[in-house]
Design an enzyme around this catalytic site. Sequence first.
Site, short mmCIF file in Angstrom:
data_model
loop_
_atom_site.label_atom_id
_atom_site.label_comp_id
_atom_site.label_asym_id
_atom_site.label_seq_id
_atom_site.Cartn_x
_atom_site.Cartn_y
_atom_site.Cartn_z
N ASP A 93 0.85 -1.19 0.00
CA ASP A 93 0.00 0.00 0.00
C ASP A 93 0.90 1.25 0.00
OD1 ASP A 93 -2.43 1.39 0.19
OD2 ASP A 93 -2.50 1.27 2.37
N HIS A 94 0.30 2.43 -0.04
CA HIS A 94 1.01 3.73 -0.04
C HIS A 94 2.53 3.67 0.15
CE1 HIS A 94 -2.40 6.51 0.07
NE2 HIS A 94 -3.02 5.57 0.76
N GLY A 220 -9.85 4.63 2.64
CA GLY A 220 -10.66 5.20 3.71
C GLY A 220 -12.03 4.54 3.77
ZN ZN Z 1 -4.87 5.11 1.39
#
Ligand code: ZN
Length: 305
Positions: A93-94, A220
């Site tokens: 992720d990120h 989110g």
């Molecule tokens: Zn994110």
Amino acid sequence: MKVNLKPNNVSSLTKVLAVATQNQFAVGSFTPRATKMVAPILRAAQEKKSAVIVQTSEREQERYGINLVEFSREFYRVIREENITIPAVLHLDHTKDFNVIAEAIEVGFTSVMIDASEQPFKKNIEITKKVVEYAHSRGVTVEAELGKIGTTDFIETDVDEELFTEPKEAKQFVEETCIDALAVSVGTSHGVYLVKNPKIDIERLIEIRTLTSVPLVLHGGSGTPSEMIKNAIQIPNGGISKVNIATDLEHMMIKTLNREKLCYRKEWSELPTETLTLVQNAVQNVVKEKIENFLISSDSASYYV
Ligand SMILES: [Zn+2]
């Protein structure tokens, strides 16, 4: 870990998200924030016969002491030892640092996210393109972000600034970078909604879908009302097909541990087995609940043949 040693059900995002887009469900991308919580996510997905994505980010390495080699090893160990047969993706992720992306690919991650969304548009394209070239030549898919997804917990991003994705920019971005999935900013925030209320801009999402054919990702996901998520998943021609869920899992872990903050790396190995099992079971239940009521992905494994 050699690519040809991967179990058959482990793949990149390509097929997993294409099938989801076509069949109007979303695949949950769960962030365990502890390597010991990889197992309950996979178990829940297997139990619900749902495709699943397990992910960790660059920042979680510093914040929770997660190690990419150990994380990957645990993912493949559970798949092999517990006979996990549902479609599964191991995703980074990120991440901003190219070296971390290269390391993840080296140790068996099948998909990565490059987050250069705080950069100016042209620079974001340039950085993302470089990662796409590197990853694609190794059979790994790439997710990138356009616009800014705000945060309430500062684990994923530094700023609480929100900038919605512009549909026309999305079209150009996807065409120029050849990414496999696009994280869009359409009204949700990372973290829980203490201050802001989530409101997904469906019109914007439909416009992005009209202009691009790439799978769309919602970050989110925690705390967003399920009706809202359902609408975002089921827009014409396929809406959101990947939903990131981190905070809801973290909250359940903290609650079950009866602590103020989540354990750091070493503390997990010092927990009594009974406590660890309690936390794992709690996580497994949250994931099952999300798959059933939020992602509409129960039994989706049957679509992948
Ligand atoms: Zn994110």
